[in-house]
Design a protein around this motif. Sequence first.
Motif, PDB file in Angstrom:
ATOM      1  N   GLN A 163     -21.292  22.623   2.835  1.00 47.60           N
ATOM      2  CA  GLN A 163     -22.093  23.090   1.709  1.00 47.60           C
ATOM      3  C   GLN A 163     -21.202  23.415   0.513  1.00 47.60           C
ATOM      4  O   GLN A 163     -21.524  23.082  -0.633  1.00 47.60           O
ATOM      5  N   GLU A 164     -20.061  24.038   0.764  1.00 46.61           N
ATOM      6  CA  GLU A 164     -19.133  24.370  -0.318  1.00 46.61           C
ATOM      7  C   GLU A 164     -18.527  23.102  -0.934  1.00 46.61           C
ATOM      8  O   GLU A 164     -18.304  23.039  -2.145  1.00 46.61           O
ATOM      9  N   ARG A 171     -19.964  20.168  -1.226  1.00 47.09           N
ATOM     10  CA  ARG A 171     -20.982  19.597  -2.113  1.00 47.09           C
ATOM     11  C   ARG A 171     -21.113  20.426  -3.391  1.00 47.09           C
ATOM     12  O   ARG A 171     -21.257  19.882  -4.495  1.00 47.09           O
ATOM     13  N   TYR A 172     -21.063  21.741  -3.250  1.00 45.11           N
ATOM     14  CA  TYR A 172     -21.169  22.650  -4.397  1.00 45.11           C
ATOM     15  C   TYR A 172     -20.054  22.391  -5.403  1.00 45.11           C
ATOM     16  O   TYR A 172     -20.289  22.336  -6.623  1.00 45.11           O
ATOM     17  N   LEU A 173     -18.835  22.204  -4.923  1.00 48.31           N
ATOM     18  CA  LEU A 173     -17.692  22.011  -5.817  1.00 48.31           C
ATOM     19  C   LEU A 173     -17.663  20.606  -6.412  1.00 48.31           C
ATOM     20  O   LEU A 173     -17.268  20.414  -7.564  1.00 48.31           O
ATOM     21  N   THR A 192     -15.939  28.962  -4.776  1.00 48.81           N
ATOM     22  CA  THR A 192     -17.205  29.449  -4.234  1.00 48.81           C
ATOM     23  C   THR A 192     -17.135  30.967  -4.067  1.00 48.81           C
ATOM     24  O   THR A 192     -16.097  31.588  -4.298  1.00 48.81           O
ATOM     25  N   HIS A 236     -22.149  27.115 -13.000  1.00 45.79           N
ATOM     26  CA  HIS A 236     -22.660  26.148 -12.034  1.00 45.79           C
ATOM     27  C   HIS A 236     -24.182  26.041 -12.150  1.00 45.79           C
ATOM     28  O   HIS A 236     -24.878  27.067 -12.238  1.00 45.79           O
ATOM     29  N   LYS A 287     -20.190  19.021  -7.245  1.00 48.04           N
ATOM     30  CA  LYS A 287     -21.203  19.036  -8.303  1.00 48.04           C
ATOM     31  C   LYS A 287     -20.596  19.528  -9.621  1.00 48.04           C
ATOM     32  O   LYS A 287     -21.075  19.169 -10.697  1.00 48.04           O
ATOM     33  N   ARG A 290     -22.809  30.704 -11.617  1.00 48.84           N
ATOM     34  CA  ARG A 290     -21.489  31.312 -11.489  1.00 48.84           C
ATOM     35  C   ARG A 290     -20.477  30.508 -12.294  1.00 48.84           C
ATOM     36  O   ARG A 290     -20.584  29.279 -12.392  1.00 48.84           O
ATOM     37  N   GLU A 348     -26.415  25.536 -10.039  1.00 55.09           N
ATOM     38  CA  GLU A 348     -27.200  26.085  -8.931  1.00 55.09           C
ATOM     39  C   GLU A 348     -27.336  27.601  -9.001  1.00 55.09           C
ATOM     40  O   GLU A 348     -28.421  28.140  -8.792  1.00 55.09           O
ATOM     41  N   ASP A 349     -26.244  28.308  -9.272  1.00 56.05           N
ATOM     42  CA  ASP A 349     -26.299  29.771  -9.203  1.00 56.05           C
ATOM     43  C   ASP A 349     -25.740  30.459 -10.447  1.00 56.05           C
ATOM     44  O   ASP A 349     -25.608  31.685 -10.469  1.00 56.05           O
TER      45      ASP A 349
END
Length: 528
Positions: free
Chosen positions: A308-309, A311-313, A291, A270, A315, A275, A272-273
Amino acid sequence: MTRQQILAELKSGDARFDVVIVGGGITGAGAAREAAGSGLRTLLVEQKDFAWGTSSRSSKMVHGGLRYLGSGHIGLARDAVRERQRMMEEAPGLVDPLRFVMPHYRGQFPGPRLFQALLSVYDRLAGVSSRQRLTPSQSQQWAPGLSQAGLLGASLFTDALTDDARLVQRLIAEASRDGALCLNYVSANRITRDEAGRVNGVVLVPEGEPLQAGISVSANIIINATGAWADKLQQQGPSEQPLSIRPLRGSHLVVPWQRLPVTCAVSLFHPEDKRPVFAFPWAGTTVLGTTDLDHPGNLDQEPVINDQEVRYLLKVAEHLFPSASLTAQDVISTWAGVRPVVTDGQGKAPSRENREHALRRDKGLISVAGGKLTTFRQIAREALEAALGPDGSHRLRADDQPVFTPPADLPRPTQVRHLTWHRLKGYYGPALGELCRDADFTEIADSNVLWAELEWACQSEQVHHLDDLLLRRTRLGLVFPAGARALLPDIQERCQRRLGWTNDHWQREVERYLSLYQQAYALPSEGR
């Protein structure tokens, strides 16, 4: 035995067992399978439904964990890939191989050479060879629509995929066939001990009954396989080594396969982090996950994805398949599970916590937590060996005995497609013949789930609430919009009588289920 018959036997006042297992997730079900298969008088109880917790909300992967191999946990990866191979051989249709594509982009870690070297070790541990290096054009053939900007190629390898709740249900069925008594919606209210502090039984309370109506059963061994709740049950005893559980939430999005048509798992780190995250095909849909966040919520309530999760997924899809233009409006459903990670309390980032299991002995109470879905059998056997003492390994059946009994060699009904028949053999094993007797092989709407499966679950798989049927015995509530609300009239016509529910009871269950779905399996309110 039906659920009512099992409860009646326990209430008879002379209920004695060699081992009582508390927790009906993958570890508890695995322990029940090994204990009953070894001739031990076995009782398993689960405070909610079988696989209600983490074991129905995982990423469905049966894998060795390349990430663990990369971080130096070679033993964990070795054990896992060997168990993966064993499950694919013993339970095809329940645990099946899945090809993974890891694209490599210019300037991103890891590069193709390093990743291929890691895969070489991975294959060697498993005793198979599945890795392949793909050119950019080959990568596009495996994953059409894959982002081409800076694409150097991809690595192709094989792991496996399952339906985790059905895996638990199959283990429960195998344990029951060997004589175990298994009950959902029965909580272990209190562990009893003798004057020396050793375990001598447990007090059980079925859902809806008062605490004072608790059922006392005798046993000198209790396996605490309650996952994220393991530290709480362990605290009832004089433990010198208390478990410290760090609940970590992993969430997923389910989208229509037509909107993101992948035929293999596609992974990336990912942006962002860094992972590892995935897009993979499952049950006729595409899943985006996962996540890894601290979960501060009440463990007795359904875990819920947050905005938030989401949006993270999303992405993940944006980076892997930008032309798909996937948005929150495409999401059919979500699920969130809580990983019961045993922590050393050193304040590590969630993804850096050790995923290996931990075991504690407290005078007959054996508590086990952590570990991987893939290694459930080894964890279960280790817990039982610890419980049985110095000769524990000798009292258990041989390590090479199969976990799964093969199904009878039945002819495929002409109405059932080959892939569906393959799945049915894996899901139901020796029970398939009974399921097929006078069965309706019609598929439900656009799924490959048969009406026969719902009818069988209602009669034979301890369906206590409607969400048991739609979220765990089958996944209709996850793969159809709005929790399969449009199917409820047909489901009522087929299932209400088999469940023995009145019209009022059915209506209460529908209201309960739809409320539960909206709260925990739909998009959070901001994302709708």
